[in-house]
Design a protein around this motif. Structure first.
Motif, PDB file in Angstrom:
ATOM      1  N   GLU A  94       0.832  -1.211   0.000  1.00 38.24           N
ATOM      2  CA  GLU A  94       0.000   0.000   0.000  1.00 38.24           C
ATOM      3  C   GLU A  94       0.862   1.255   0.000  1.00 38.24           C
ATOM      4  O   GLU A  94       0.551   2.242  -0.663  1.00 38.24           O
ATOM      5  CB  GLU A  94      -0.897   0.040   1.240  1.00 38.24           C
ATOM      6  N   GLU A  95       1.944   1.210   0.801  1.00 36.02           N
ATOM      7  CA  GLU A  95       2.798   2.382   0.942  1.00 36.02           C
ATOM      8  C   GLU A  95       3.575   2.650  -0.348  1.00 36.02           C
ATOM      9  O   GLU A  95       3.746   3.801  -0.763  1.00 36.02           O
ATOM     10  CB  GLU A  95       3.741   2.182   2.131  1.00 36.02           C
TER      11      GLU A  95
ATOM     12  N   TYR B  60       0.965   4.161  -2.673  1.00 37.17           N
ATOM     13  CA  TYR B  60       0.621   5.526  -2.269  1.00 37.17           C
ATOM     14  C   TYR B  60       1.707   6.505  -2.717  1.00 37.17           C
ATOM     15  O   TYR B  60       1.430   7.550  -3.298  1.00 37.17           O
ATOM     16  CB  TYR B  60       0.410   5.630  -0.750  1.00 37.17           C
ATOM     17  N   ARG B  61       2.946   6.158  -2.419  1.00 36.39           N
ATOM     18  CA  ARG B  61       4.046   7.064  -2.767  1.00 36.39           C
ATOM     19  C   ARG B  61       4.093   7.333  -4.268  1.00 36.39           C
ATOM     20  O   ARG B  61       4.339   8.454  -4.713  1.00 36.39           O
ATOM     21  CB  ARG B  61       5.381   6.464  -2.331  1.00 36.39           C
TER      22      ARG B  61
ATOM     23  N   ALA C  82       1.568   6.916  -6.505  1.00 37.33           N
ATOM     24  CA  ALA C  82       0.381   7.633  -6.962  1.00 37.33           C
ATOM     25  C   ALA C  82       0.480   9.113  -6.600  1.00 37.33           C
ATOM     26  O   ALA C  82       0.154   9.993  -7.403  1.00 37.33           O
ATOM     27  CB  ALA C  82      -0.874   7.023  -6.347  1.00 37.33           C
ATOM     28  N   ARG C  83       0.944   9.366  -5.379  1.00 36.66           N
ATOM     29  CA  ARG C  83       1.054  10.753  -4.938  1.00 36.66           C
ATOM     30  C   ARG C  83       2.073  11.509  -5.808  1.00 36.66           C
ATOM     31  O   ARG C  83       1.842  12.653  -6.222  1.00 36.66           O
ATOM     32  CB  ARG C  83       1.465  10.789  -3.457  1.00 36.66           C
TER      33      ARG C  83
ATOM     34  N   LEU D 236       0.458  12.340  -9.089  1.00 34.52           N
ATOM     35  CA  LEU D 236      -0.462  13.476  -8.958  1.00 34.52           C
ATOM     36  C   LEU D 236       0.317  14.782  -8.887  1.00 34.52           C
ATOM     37  O   LEU D 236      -0.037  15.775  -9.540  1.00 34.52           O
ATOM     38  CB  LEU D 236      -1.326  13.323  -7.701  1.00 34.52           C
TER      39      LEU D 236
ATOM     40  N   ARG E 157      -5.734  14.436  -5.443  1.00 34.32           N
ATOM     41  CA  ARG E 157      -6.512  13.207  -5.470  1.00 34.32           C
ATOM     42  C   ARG E 157      -7.997  13.494  -5.655  1.00 34.32           C
ATOM     43  O   ARG E 157      -8.691  12.806  -6.400  1.00 34.32           O
ATOM     44  CB  ARG E 157      -6.303  12.430  -4.160  1.00 34.32           C
TER      45      ARG E 157
ATOM     46  N   ALA F 257      -6.857  -0.114  -3.671  1.00 39.07           N
ATOM     47  CA  ALA F 257      -7.571   0.942  -4.402  1.00 39.07           C
ATOM     48  C   ALA F 257      -7.338   2.312  -3.772  1.00 39.07           C
ATOM     49  O   ALA F 257      -7.112   3.298  -4.479  1.00 39.07           O
ATOM     50  CB  ALA F 257      -9.066   0.624  -4.455  1.00 39.07           C
ATOM     51  N   MET F 258      -7.379   2.364  -2.439  1.00 37.78           N
ATOM     52  CA  MET F 258      -7.240   3.663  -1.774  1.00 37.78           C
ATOM     53  C   MET F 258      -5.846   4.271  -1.956  1.00 37.78           C
ATOM     54  O   MET F 258      -5.735   5.441  -2.276  1.00 37.78           O
ATOM     55  CB  MET F 258      -7.601   3.567  -0.291  1.00 37.78           C
ATOM     56  N   PRO F 259      -4.771   3.470  -1.760  1.00 41.83           N
ATOM     57  CA  PRO F 259      -3.447   4.057  -2.007  1.00 41.83           C
ATOM     58  C   PRO F 259      -3.265   4.561  -3.434  1.00 41.83           C
ATOM     59  O   PRO F 259      -2.448   5.443  -3.688  1.00 41.83           O
ATOM     60  CB  PRO F 259      -2.467   2.923  -1.698  1.00 41.83           C
ATOM     61  N   ALA F 260      -4.056   4.029  -4.361  1.00 42.10           N
ATOM     62  CA  ALA F 260      -3.967   4.524  -5.742  1.00 42.10           C
ATOM     63  C   ALA F 260      -4.832   5.766  -5.941  1.00 42.10           C
ATOM     64  O   ALA F 260      -4.902   6.296  -7.046  1.00 42.10           O
ATOM     65  CB  ALA F 260      -4.378   3.421  -6.710  1.00 42.10           C
ATOM     66  N   GLY F 261      -5.505   6.201  -4.882  1.00 41.60           N
ATOM     67  CA  GLY F 261      -6.257   7.459  -4.979  1.00 41.60           C
ATOM     68  C   GLY F 261      -7.743   7.303  -5.216  1.00 41.60           C
ATOM     69  O   GLY F 261      -8.417   8.234  -5.630  1.00 41.60           O
ATOM     70  N   ALA F 262      -8.292   6.103  -4.934  1.00 42.39           N
ATOM     71  CA  ALA F 262      -9.670   5.817  -5.344  1.00 42.39           C
ATOM     72  C   ALA F 262     -10.724   6.155  -4.293  1.00 42.39           C
ATOM     73  O   ALA F 262     -11.884   5.782  -4.456  1.00 42.39           O
ATOM     74  CB  ALA F 262      -9.797   4.340  -5.737  1.00 42.39           C
TER      75      ALA F 262
END
Lengths: 368, 168, 397
Positions: free
Chosen positions: A23-24, A27-28, A30-31, A34, A41, A66-71
């Motif tokens: 997840e981390e 997240y890193r 995807a962030r 962005l 997001r 899904a959430m770490p990818a920004g969903a």
């Protein structure tokens, strides 16, 4: 509706990334994508994931990913073929005009499990699994078939692998592996005829994210400059039966290539300046440049391809990101001069059962 | 093969599949587990969204910023959801077992664990004692190992109804 | 302008515990062939394939979609597999919709199969979906997590187990008219109440069966409609939303989309209905095929989709509002509660909704259906999808 790449991020590759959980890692990445795109997001209206439960070690990997990818509270969907397949579906979603700003995310910790055990599990249980078909064996069958079909000699394979490592060594986003000598490669162990260990790209851990925007979004949000236009995406699949004809014909690769070029309004490889090929072995590159009929001037895998980094499931999407960087002039030390159009190729499944081709064009270049 | 049989041969191929996975602790799991060893339940906080999370996480799904500090959760909290598993689950403990998502004091989200010390012989009655809104306390096992089962929940008083929170 | 997308043909198998006489790929083939036949099409008429397949651990072949390639006439064609857990069958329709609506393909075949009973360890597989450090140790799987949510909903709205039982009785009865349904029959509220408790408040009859079966749907653009289908169902609206995996974030006062009341479905429905031009669901929609793996799930979705206000759906249930001749026919097929082949359950909801619009639902056809809605639910109700099928083309605005 035209579709553009607004920003992207490729995570720093690693042979075994223990410091971050999946997840981390995502997240890193995807962030960073962005931030690269200059959006938040909350602006995303769609997320398209490419991931593999069996490699992630979860029964429904998108539940945690899904959430770490920004969903968060966003329309999200997942494909399981490859990271590049996610880019294809995301492009369709934006072209449908139902969405305007989409995240594409894919990842793979190859080190998390024994990849070959997962590959064996892919085989159907009656005829295929009992003899242990896995990635090594299917790649060897493919190598043998194209060796015969195209007259590819071991000399060429050694040369292509060495050249890949040399390009990869210059790639700031690569593993920076030491470049093996031709003698080293020739002396590496024969794993399955005709493949030697040295001819295969080492697996790594990694992640890649891309932010796509529709032309409508760009019109409404002046001040954002896209990196590239996604002018063509093509994909196809081959028969499950690994007969000689299936292996040598490279039919799905040709269909994917043809469809992507047609969508991009090209009638041949002539208009392509750069192509990133997912060459899991030296034989792959040799076979694909022939199947695609690439002319001399096309720069093949300037990033080093899978020999720079090879997070198996998303290697093809990393290649797509490298192609976008080429078009945007941001490829750094591996930048090819004056790239107007770059293609990227990805393959997945046993002996390249599925192939994906994506074409990117300098933003604005296609607009008359 | 001999003779012609109209019925096809029927049967099953049975195979046991085992895969090994290494789930990396990553950025926060280790700190949380170490906290448990010291009888502390550590939550992460995101200053952008002001959310305090359990289980702890490295980033905030809402603000999409990194969680930037650790907060020690209270050892009491309120049940947000609960159930009693009566049969059909082959987990590490045999049913019946009571589980609850509890929002510990000082934390915005709820974390699941077992509810111990309940008389489960009458499921209906036990469910009433752990209904949403009920306050519970955290109890640690004698020798915490750094695992989620180092702690569990217990009703605050013998009479669960007397310990009801205001709810929402 | 984006392309209009319509359903050209559908197929679903009979759903039952096992199909020992078929392999997985043969099941998929039956579905592909059946849908082609229903649409009067040949494999050459199909431009691309979307495969509907949820966790593969149930049947033990990772990438069973690829094993199916030759059987579903897929070799040489563009194909991708979509997997969003239980929502997979809704997501595949949305993916195929995007592929046609974008103009990339003229026709797309959606096909999938499930044989969850191939493993005795299905609930272990479903425990494997949770976080490995904080949750997997707990007795969490689909039944227990939905039970957690159900207890809170029932307390909040003073709903009893008898309310839930009323729905189970109705849907089992409706399923008697559906030849595909797995569980069906005339049962009583007392029967439901007497079935063994699994995870409070769910008794065995509150839970779906584990079903084997397959399904397919062919969608296409307006050109393909003219060629193949005189009475299509138009896919007029799609909406899908994902929420956090952390249940503990979703049942607390700070939750943006409260899980106890399934507020997430309101978000998915709002987007879907906006696209479909649905402003008054109870009067515009005649059939709702909501995804209900458990007795609690379907009606909560109706509330969030605006068919009635929050907390009232189970009281209306007891007034027979959701029966086949009620205000809206809810799951006249018997729903997921009577058949749950996970990989295609959402697709079956979509097929049922489309069939009702096309007038091909058979014994459980509801008269004069102009619009029907189908939903799908994945993860721990973390992925929700909503699709509206209409007899008329939605005018673009």
């Amino acid at each position: 509706m035209n579709v553009y790449v607004l920003g992207l991020a490729i995570h720093e590759p690693s042979s075994r990334l223990d410091a971050l959980r999946l997840e981390e890692l995502v997240y890193r990445t995807a962030r960073a994508a962005l931030d690269d795109a200059g959006v938040t997001r909350g602006q995303l209206d769609s997320v398209t994931l490419g991931s593999c439960d069996e490699l992630d070690g979860r029964s429904i990997s998108s539940m945690l990913m899904a959430m770490p990818a920004g969903a968060y509270l966003t329309d999200e969907i997942k494909v399981t073929d490859s990271g590049a397949s996610a880019l294809c579906l995301a492009t369709a979603r934006l072209k449908s005009e139902d969405f305007d700003l989409g995240m594409v995310a894919s990842w793979c910790k190859s080190s998390k499990t024994d990849v070959e055990s997962v590959m064996r599990l892919r085989g159907e249980p009656f005829f295929t699994r009992p003899f242990g078909l896995n990635m090594l064996l299917s790649d060897a069958l493919f190598a043998q078939a194209v060796e015969l079909a195209f007259g590819i000699g071991e000399e060429e394979v050694v040369g292509r692998v060495r050249a890949s490592y040399e390009r990869a060594a210059r790639n700031p986003r690569g593993m920076g592996f030491e470049v093996p000598s031709a003698a080293d490669l020739r002396a590496s162990v024969r794993e399955a005829m005709p493949l030697r260990k040295g001819y295969r790209a080492p697996l790594t851990d990694g992640a890649v994210c891309m932010v796509l925007a529709s032309e409508r979004w760009l019109d409404r949000n002046p001040g954002h400059t896209p990196m590239a236009q996604v002018t063509g995406v093509g994909w196809a699949t081959d028969s499950y039966r690994l007969g000689e004809q299936r292996l040598r014909s490279m039919n799905s690769a040709r269909v994917a290539w043809r469809n992507a070029l047609r969508q991009a309004g090209l009638d041949g490889a002539g208009g392509i300046d750069v192509i990133e090929i997912e060459s899991q072995t030296g034989y792959h590159e040799a076979a694909y440049v022939r199947a695609f009929g690439l002319p001399e001037h096309v720069a093949v895998s300037p990033s080093g391809g899978p020999f720079a980094q090879n997070p198996l499931f998303c290697t093809g999407l990393v290649g797509a990101a490298e192609a976008v960087l080429q078009v945007a002039g941001r490829a750094g030390a591996v930048q090819v001069p004056r790239v107007r159009r770059a293609a990227a190729h990805s393959c997945h499944g046993y002996a390249q059962q599925g192939n994906v081709v994506m074409v990117f064009e300098a933003a604005g270049a296609g607009i008359a | 093969m001999s003779g012609n049989t109209a019925e096809p041969a029927r049967g099953y191929l049975t195979e046991q599949v085992t895969l090994r996975y290494d789930y990396a602790f990553g950025e926060v799991v280790g700190t949380f587990m170490d906290g448990l060893k010291n009888r502390k339940i550590l939550a992460t906080r995101c200053s952008k969204s002001a959310m305090v999370y359990l289980p702890p996480r490295a980033f905030c799904e809402r603000s999409f910023e990194k969680c930037d500090s650790w907060v020690e959760a209270g050892h009491e909290g309120v049940i947000e959801a609960s159930t009693i598993v009566v049969r059909g689950f082959e987990g590490s403990r045999p049913p019946p077992i009571a589980v609850a998502y509890v929002r510990l004091d000082g934390v915005d989200s709820a974390i699941v664990n077992y509810v111990e010390g309940l008389d489960l012989s009458d499921v209906e009655a036990a469910m009433r004692r752990i209904c949403p809104g009920t306050r519970v306390s955290v109890e640690f096992i004698d020798e915490p190992q750094g695992s989620i089962t180092d702690f569990h929940y217990r009703l605050l008083t013998d009479d669960g109804s007397a310990a009801r929170a205001g709810g929402r | 302008m984006p392309e209009v997308v319509a359903v050209l043909g559908t197929y679903q198998s009979q759903f039952k515990l096992r199909h020992p006489e078929l392999t997985f790929v043969e099941q998929a083939q039956h579905a592909a062939f059946g849908a082609l036949q229903a649409a009067g099409m040949t494999p050459d008429d199909i431009d691309a394939i979307v495969f509907s397949l949820a966790p593969t651990a149930f049947m033990g072949v990772a990438d069973a979609d690829r094993w199916s390639i030759d059987h579903i006439f897929g070799a040489g064609k563009p194909m991708m597999r979509v997997h969003t857990g239980g929502a997979t069958g809704g997501s595949v329709v949305h993916a195929a919709h995007a592929l046609v609506r974008s103009g990339m393909f003229r026709t797309v075949m959606i096909v999938g199969a499930e044989r969850i009973s191939e493993t005795p360890d299905a609930q272990k597989v479903l425990n494997q979906i949770f976080d490995p450090f904080y949750e997997k140790e707990m007795p969490l799987q689909t039944i227990t997590t939905v039970a957690l949510m159900a207890n809170a909903y029932m307390q909040r709205h003073a709903i009893t187990q008898e309310h839930l039982a009323h729905l189970v009785v109705r849907q089992r009865r409706s399923a008697m008219n559906n030849p595909h349904a797995h569980l069906k029959g005339n049962i009583t509220i007392a029967d439901v109440m007497a079935s063994p408790m699994i995870s409070y408040p769910f008794k065995r009859f509150d839970c779906c069966p584990r079903s084997s079966g397959s399904a397919a749907m062919i969608v296409g653009n307006l050109d393909s409609v003219r060629e193949h289908q005189s009475k299509p169902a138009f896919i007029n609206g799609v909406g899908s939303v994902s929420d956090s995996n952390w249940i503990g974030d979703r049942i607390v006062p700070t939750a943006h989309a409260d899980f106890i009341d399934w507020k997430l479905m309101a978000l998915a429905g709002r987007e879907c209905f906006r696209r479909a031009g649905i402003t008054d669901p109870i009067n515009q929609i005649q059939v709702a095929e909501v995804y209900d793996a458990f007795s609690i799930q379907g009606l909560i979705q109706l509330e969030q989709l605006g068919f009635c206000s929050s907390g009232t759906a189970f009281r209306l249930e007891c007034d027979d509002a959701w029966d086949i001749d009620g205000m809206v026919a809810v799951c006249p097929s018997g729903g997921t509660l009577c058949s749950n082949p996970i990989a295609v359950s959402g697709l079956v909801r979509a097929i049922e909704a489309a069939n009702q619009v096309m007038g091909t639902a058979g014994g459980h056809q509801i008269p004069n259906v102009r619009n029907a809605v189908a939903t799908a639910v994945g993860g721990i109700a973390q992925f929700l999808s909503c699709t509206v099928f209409g007899a008329d083309i939605m005018k673009e605005h």
